[in-house]
Scaffold this active site. Sequence first.
Site, PDB file in Angstrom:
ATOM      1  N   ASP A  27       0.785  -1.250   0.000  1.00  0.00           N
ATOM      2  CA  ASP A  27       0.000   0.000   0.000  1.00  0.00           C
ATOM      3  C   ASP A  27       0.815   1.299   0.000  1.00  0.00           C
ATOM      4  O   ASP A  27       0.426   2.274   0.656  1.00  0.00           O
ATOM      5  CB  ASP A  27      -0.987   0.018   1.188  1.00  0.00           C
ATOM      6  CG  ASP A  27      -2.001  -1.110   1.132  1.00  0.00           C
ATOM      7  OD1 ASP A  27      -1.861  -1.992   0.267  1.00  0.00           O
ATOM      8  OD2 ASP A  27      -2.939  -1.112   1.948  1.00  0.00           O
ATOM      9  N   LYS A 138      -6.693  -4.895  -3.221  1.00  0.00           N
ATOM     10  CA  LYS A 138      -7.338  -5.604  -2.112  1.00  0.00           C
ATOM     11  C   LYS A 138      -8.385  -4.697  -1.472  1.00  0.00           C
ATOM     12  O   LYS A 138      -8.152  -3.499  -1.308  1.00  0.00           O
ATOM     13  CB  LYS A 138      -6.289  -6.046  -1.086  1.00  0.00           C
ATOM     14  CG  LYS A 138      -5.500  -4.909  -0.452  1.00  0.00           C
ATOM     15  CD  LYS A 138      -4.472  -5.457   0.517  1.00  0.00           C
ATOM     16  CE  LYS A 138      -3.655  -4.390   1.187  1.00  0.00           C
ATOM     17  NZ  LYS A 138      -4.384  -3.449   2.033  1.00  0.00           N
ATOM     18  N   CYS A 171      -2.206  -2.430   7.655  1.00  0.00           N
ATOM     19  CA  CYS A 171      -2.162  -3.380   6.541  1.00  0.00           C
ATOM     20  C   CYS A 171      -0.935  -4.285   6.550  1.00  0.00           C
ATOM     21  O   CYS A 171      -1.003  -5.437   6.121  1.00  0.00           O
ATOM     22  CB  CYS A 171      -2.295  -2.627   5.227  1.00  0.00           C
ATOM     23  SG  CYS A 171      -3.920  -1.844   5.094  1.00  0.00           S
TER      24      CYS A 171
END
Length: 229
Positions: A27, A138, A171
């Site tokens: 990310d 995702k 995450c």
Amino acid sequence: GLMATLPEARPKSVTLPLKSTALVCIDFQKDFMSEGGFGHALGNDVTKLSEECLPGAQVLLAAAREKKLLVIHTKEAHREDLRDCCDMKRIGPRCPPEGKRIGEVLQEGMGRLLVDGSPGNEIVDVVKPVEGEVVLCKPGKGAFFMTGLNQLLRERGISHLIFCGVTTEVCVQVTMREANDRGYECVLVEDATASYIPKFKAAVIEMVRSQGGIVGYTTEKSEDVAKAL
Ligand code: C5J
């Protein structure tokens, strides 16, 4: 060589079989690292993330590319019609007020928050994917939730994962725990991950390697990993 040993890793030294090791970049998106993105919408100060983890991540990426490791980039990214974003995450009681929610535009030029295809949802330039690397969208925090990641790794014979990315306690940590439960050995590289909340990053590093490495290994420097590869 065929193996890379990280003697500085904790709680103990770890040896990575290069053919079955992948680098996972979590990310590294403007949505988390830039003004006007989702991290900013949640009330975080996004200004320090980049300097803390991008130099390290660049070192890891360069080494992984040179050694032809599988590289996986994840993005927290919802479909345009938001069918993969549950109400809880978008409009639930803990969500930001209108104007700052997933799918809305907080700042011109960034596009819609956390939506695939928006400029703000792209990975920042210095660690952006190149041809041949996997880019995985995702809908959740963990990269194994509603994605084909486990199958992709199995098909490619991957057993060991090197982790970098943001944010450490959200995450990155969730994905490491998911991977650990699925039988992957995980190494978190400390200078290539960052949190908006520094004490949370420190806590994750400590808890990952506690109890003999309950979630995996940690290692401090990307340079050490690069040299070992
Ligand atoms: C968050 C992430 N913090 N990439 N996402 O919601 O850590």
